[in-house]
Design an enzyme around this catalytic site. Structure first.
Site, PDB file in Angstrom:
ATOM      1  N   GLY A  54     -66.493  -6.889  -4.194  1.00 54.49           N
ATOM      2  CA  GLY A  54     -66.121  -6.615  -5.584  1.00 54.49           C
ATOM      3  C   GLY A  54     -65.760  -5.145  -5.704  1.00 54.49           C
ATOM      4  O   GLY A  54     -66.096  -4.351  -4.826  1.00 54.49           O
ATOM      5  N   CYS A  81     -69.615  -6.920   1.835  1.00 51.80           N
ATOM      6  CA  CYS A  81     -69.124  -5.704   1.181  1.00 51.80           C
ATOM      7  C   CYS A  81     -69.957  -5.384  -0.072  1.00 51.80           C
ATOM      8  O   CYS A  81     -71.125  -5.038   0.046  1.00 51.80           O
ATOM      9  CB  CYS A  81     -67.633  -5.846   0.889  1.00 51.80           C
ATOM     10  SG  CYS A  81     -66.853  -4.264   0.523  1.00 51.80           S
ATOM     11  N   TYR A  82     -69.410  -5.540  -1.267  1.00 48.69           N
ATOM     12  CA  TYR A  82     -70.219  -5.286  -2.464  1.00 48.69           C
ATOM     13  C   TYR A  82     -71.450  -6.206  -2.453  1.00 48.69           C
ATOM     14  O   TYR A  82     -72.551  -5.800  -2.841  1.00 48.69           O
ATOM     15  CB  TYR A  82     -69.388  -5.522  -3.735  1.00 48.69           C
ATOM     16  CG  TYR A  82     -70.193  -5.344  -5.007  1.00 48.69           C
ATOM     17  CD1 TYR A  82     -70.426  -4.078  -5.522  1.00 48.69           C
ATOM     18  CD2 TYR A  82     -70.745  -6.438  -5.672  1.00 48.69           C
ATOM     19  CE1 TYR A  82     -71.198  -3.903  -6.673  1.00 48.69           C
ATOM     20  CE2 TYR A  82     -71.510  -6.280  -6.818  1.00 48.69           C
ATOM     21  CZ  TYR A  82     -71.731  -5.014  -7.320  1.00 48.69           C
ATOM     22  OH  TYR A  82     -72.496  -4.843  -8.442  1.00 48.69           O
ATOM     23  N   HIS A 168     -65.489  -7.103   6.348  1.00 55.33           N
ATOM     24  CA  HIS A 168     -65.012  -8.392   5.819  1.00 55.33           C
ATOM     25  C   HIS A 168     -64.804  -9.412   6.949  1.00 55.33           C
ATOM     26  O   HIS A 168     -63.773  -9.381   7.613  1.00 55.33           O
ATOM     27  CB  HIS A 168     -63.694  -8.183   5.060  1.00 55.33           C
ATOM     28  CG  HIS A 168     -63.893  -7.475   3.765  1.00 55.33           C
ATOM     29  ND1 HIS A 168     -64.118  -8.130   2.580  1.00 55.33           N
ATOM     30  CD2 HIS A 168     -63.952  -6.149   3.481  1.00 55.33           C
ATOM     31  CE1 HIS A 168     -64.290  -7.251   1.612  1.00 55.33           C
ATOM     32  NE2 HIS A 168     -64.195  -6.038   2.132  1.00 55.33           N
ATOM     33  N   GLU A 170     -64.069 -12.409   6.583  1.00 53.84           N
ATOM     34  CA  GLU A 170     -63.105 -13.441   6.171  1.00 53.84           C
ATOM     35  C   GLU A 170     -61.662 -13.074   6.491  1.00 53.84           C
ATOM     36  O   GLU A 170     -60.791 -13.938   6.438  1.00 53.84           O
ATOM     37  CB  GLU A 170     -63.254 -13.740   4.669  1.00 53.84           C
ATOM     38  CG  GLU A 170     -62.790 -12.650   3.711  1.00 53.84           C
ATOM     39  CD  GLU A 170     -63.826 -11.545   3.468  1.00 53.84           C
ATOM     40  OE1 GLU A 170     -64.722 -11.371   4.309  1.00 53.84           O
ATOM     41  OE2 GLU A 170     -63.710 -10.841   2.453  1.00 53.84           O
ATOM     42  N   GLY A 224     -40.876 -28.189  -6.028  1.00 57.08           N
ATOM     43  CA  GLY A 224     -41.571 -27.366  -5.048  1.00 57.08           C
ATOM     44  C   GLY A 224     -42.847 -28.068  -4.609  1.00 57.08           C
ATOM     45  O   GLY A 224     -43.242 -29.087  -5.184  1.00 57.08           O
ATOM     46  N   VAL A 225     -43.476 -27.503  -3.578  1.00 58.05           N
ATOM     47  CA  VAL A 225     -44.653 -28.147  -2.997  1.00 58.05           C
ATOM     48  C   VAL A 225     -45.777 -28.277  -4.027  1.00 58.05           C
ATOM     49  O   VAL A 225     -46.360 -29.349  -4.199  1.00 58.05           O
ATOM     50  CB  VAL A 225     -45.173 -27.314  -1.795  1.00 58.05           C
ATOM     51  CG1 VAL A 225     -46.378 -27.978  -1.159  1.00 58.05           C
ATOM     52  CG2 VAL A 225     -44.066 -27.086  -0.789  1.00 58.05           C
ATOM     53  N   ASP A 226     -46.061 -27.194  -4.743  1.00 59.74           N
ATOM     54  CA  ASP A 226     -47.239 -27.195  -5.611  1.00 59.74           C
ATOM     55  C   ASP A 226     -47.116 -28.192  -6.752  1.00 59.74           C
ATOM     56  O   ASP A 226     -48.027 -28.979  -7.000  1.00 59.74           O
ATOM     57  CB  ASP A 226     -47.487 -25.790  -6.195  1.00 59.74           C
ATOM     58  CG  ASP A 226     -47.541 -24.745  -5.117  1.00 59.74           C
ATOM     59  OD1 ASP A 226     -47.772 -25.118  -3.946  1.00 59.74           O
ATOM     60  OD2 ASP A 226     -47.345 -23.555  -5.423  1.00 59.74           O
ATOM     61  N   SER A 227     -45.992 -28.155  -7.448  1.00 55.76           N
ATOM     62  CA  SER A 227     -45.895 -29.062  -8.592  1.00 55.76           C
ATOM     63  C   SER A 227     -45.800 -30.507  -8.104  1.00 55.76           C
ATOM     64  O   SER A 227     -46.327 -31.417  -8.747  1.00 55.76           O
ATOM     65  CB  SER A 227     -44.738 -28.693  -9.520  1.00 55.76           C
ATOM     66  OG  SER A 227     -43.499 -28.938  -8.931  1.00 55.76           O
ATOM     67  N   LYS A 366     -52.026 -22.309  -0.225  1.00 53.41           N
ATOM     68  CA  LYS A 366     -50.816 -23.085   0.075  1.00 53.41           C
ATOM     69  C   LYS A 366     -51.016 -24.070   1.236  1.00 53.41           C
ATOM     70  O   LYS A 366     -50.607 -25.215   1.150  1.00 53.41           O
ATOM     71  CB  LYS A 366     -49.699 -22.092   0.424  1.00 53.41           C
ATOM     72  CG  LYS A 366     -48.327 -22.680   0.395  1.00 53.41           C
ATOM     73  CD  LYS A 366     -47.858 -22.771  -1.022  1.00 53.41           C
ATOM     74  CE  LYS A 366     -46.435 -23.106  -1.186  1.00 53.41           C
ATOM     75  NZ  LYS A 366     -46.028 -22.913  -2.592  1.00 53.41           N
TER      76      LYS A 366
END
Ligand code: XMP
Length: 509
Positions: A54, A81-82, A168, A170, A224-227, A366
């Site tokens: 954070g 981290c935070y 980090h 990640e 598109g892919v998302d919609s 994605k």
């Protein structure tokens, strides 16, 4: 199902943490730190908790804190981290600005033996981003890693199963980050790897079915892919109660409108209202050359068309959107410069929010959305397709958008994409043609020609925030340029864009 709670303290990579855990087939959910209580966490049966990073300092009055009882629940905790500093502070240690100054980027991690760092060599690369650091350890903790600038790069209290890392794990730059998360999730929390994307689908469909029962839902489908994935997922939940409005603004790629209609409507049974509005968009764009103006016109015209269609459908209770997690992050950056006014459904005005919004993909990245799409049976060409901007080819035509230019660009773009696909160029994240407004002289047969310059653009990127130009083999460029100049009337020259982002953007406008 075993699950991990990711407690969000406002860091940049919070969903990335959840995504990394989910990639190991353990379900992880992100919750804002304010939304949970120690009792609630206990009752929810989490196997482990991760405190995220954070932007704050634990000593700021307004900085997020946590009920100390969370550390006493007997549930393993990993602070990052935070989150690491917060753990130290909450458990009675002290935190202070690092004596050797801030530490950003690559650092060498000197690791010792402990359950969290199991399998991490004595020296490896980690990625740091901090100003404060843990100064005095809380009781029961020991230091298990340091860097040249950070004395407490990792700490642990094995008895209470509390672990903190200043770096980090990640991010991919941390060499053994994935191993560290595995150690936490499997070695320490004892989770079983049993979560799969179909669990997400089942859960989301179930939740949507319950939440949307009896309601009429509308959504704008862009192709598109998302919609597309959001629409198919919602269709599973509410069937005919979902109406998808597909606004064909006439700025789509070759054959795209039909493809989307067939793939989602005919093949998967979605109720799609296709609005052919080319005429309307082109007349609104007549004479307009300035990129931002084009984007604004298309955006507001799109809203008008969508609104009109919604009016025709009758009673609508909810608006669905294909928002995915990176959109959520980007829209959160309120202070950043407007580089381009991105046009997509997320930009619909408040008056169009109906009784509420449904965003079934809000927590996904994605690649996870693509995985959901594959599992829902959406055709590969659609799920794997490259991104395409909302304003379409209008931002790939420099200068005024006309029918003639659209037709040239559509053909050139189709040829270039075909050549890249045929050659199987690897690492090409997005590739397309641009029609510049520069006309140049050429020669064909024995005659002088005077035609447009087509620019080819291909980029390699993970997140589209930064991108490098793709080193496409010369032969592929050569065959694309040969075909474009030969097959498409009005093109005299082809150039290849070798600019990275930054300083350029992916799209030309
Ligand atoms: P830029 O040009 O900003 O593009 O480097 C980064 C990525 O975003 C896409 N893009 C858009 N996507 N609406 C969208 O949904 C837009 O208005 C828009 N403009 C750019 C671009 O294609 C690239 O993938």
């Amino acid at each position: 199902m075993d699950k991990i709670l990711v407690l969000d303290f406002g860091g940049q990579y919070n969903l990335l943490i959840a995504r990394r855990v989910r990639a190991k087939h353990v379900y992880a959910e992100v919750r804002p730190f304010q939304s949970v209580t120690a009792e609630g966490i206990k009752a929810s049966g989490y196997r482990g908790i991760i405190f995220t990073g954070g932007p704050n300092s634990v000593y700021d009055a307004a900085s997020p804190h946590i009920d100390p009882r969370v550390l006493e629940l007997g549930i393993p905790v990993l602070g990052i981290c935070y989150g690491h500093q917060l753990m130290a502070y909450t458990a009675g240690g002290t935190v202070a600005p690092s004596e050797s100054g801030s530490e950003y980027g690559k650092a060498t991690l000197y690791a010792e033996d402990c359950a969290l760092l199991n399998g991490v060599p004595a020296e490896s690369v980690c990625w740091m981003s901090h100003t404060d650091g843990v100064r005095e350890l809380p009781e029961g903790f020991r230091i298990v890693a340091h860097t040249d600038k950070c004395a407490v790069a990792a700490m642990c209290d094995d008895k209470r199963k509390l672990y903190g890392v200043q770096f980090h794990p990640e991010v991919t730059h941390t060499e053994y980050g994935s191993r560290i998360l595995e150690n936490f999730v499997f070695g320490i929390c004892r989770c079983e790897a049993e979560w799969k994307m179909d669990d997400f689908i089942r859960r989301t469909v179930g939740e949507c079915r319950a939440k949307l029962a009896g309601k009429n839902v509308i959504m704008a489908l862009s192709g598109g892919v998302d919609s597309s994935v959001a629409a198919v997922l919602l269709h599973r939940a509410v069937g005919e109660k979902l109406t998808c409005v597909f606004v064909d603004h006439g700025l789509l790629r070759k054959d795209e409108g039909d493809f989307v209609e067939n793939a989602l409507g005919k093949a998967l049974g979605l109720r799609i209202v296709r609005v052919n509005a080319e005429e309307r968009f082109l007349s609104a764009l007549k004479g307009v050359t300035e990129p931002e103006k084009k984007r604004k016109i298309i955006g507001s015209e799109f809203i008008r068309v969508f609104e009109e269609e919604a009016g025709k459908i009758g009673k609508i209770d909810l608006l669905a959107q294909g928002t995915i997690y990176p959109d959520v992050i980007e829209s959160g950056k309120g202070d950043s410069d407007v580089i381009k006014s991105h046009h997509n459904v997320g930009g619909l005005p408040d008056r169009l929010k109906f009784g509420g919004i449904v965003e079934p993909l809000r927590e996904l990245f994605k690649d996870e959305v693509r995985e959901v799409g594959r599992q829902l049976g959406i055709p590969r060409e659609l799920v794997e397709r490259q991104p395409f901007p909302g304003p379409g080819l209008a931002v790939r035509i420099i200068g005024e958008v006309t029918r003639e230019k659209l037709s040239i660009l559509r053909e050139a773009d189709a040829v270039f994409r075909e050549e890249i696909d045929r050659a199987g160029v690897v690492g090409c994240s997005q590739y397309f043609a641009v029609l510049t407004d520069t006309k140049t002289v050429g020669v064909m047969g024995d005659a002088r020609t005077y035609g447009y310059t087509v620019a080819l653009r291909a980029v390699t990127t993970d997140d589209f925030m930064t991108a490098s130009w793709t080193k496409i083999p010369y032969e592929v460029l050569e065959s694309a340029a040969g075909r474009i100049t030969n097959e498409i009337k009005g093109v005299a020259r082809v150039v290849y864009d070798i600019t990275s982002k930054p300083p350029a953007t992916v799209e030309w406008e």
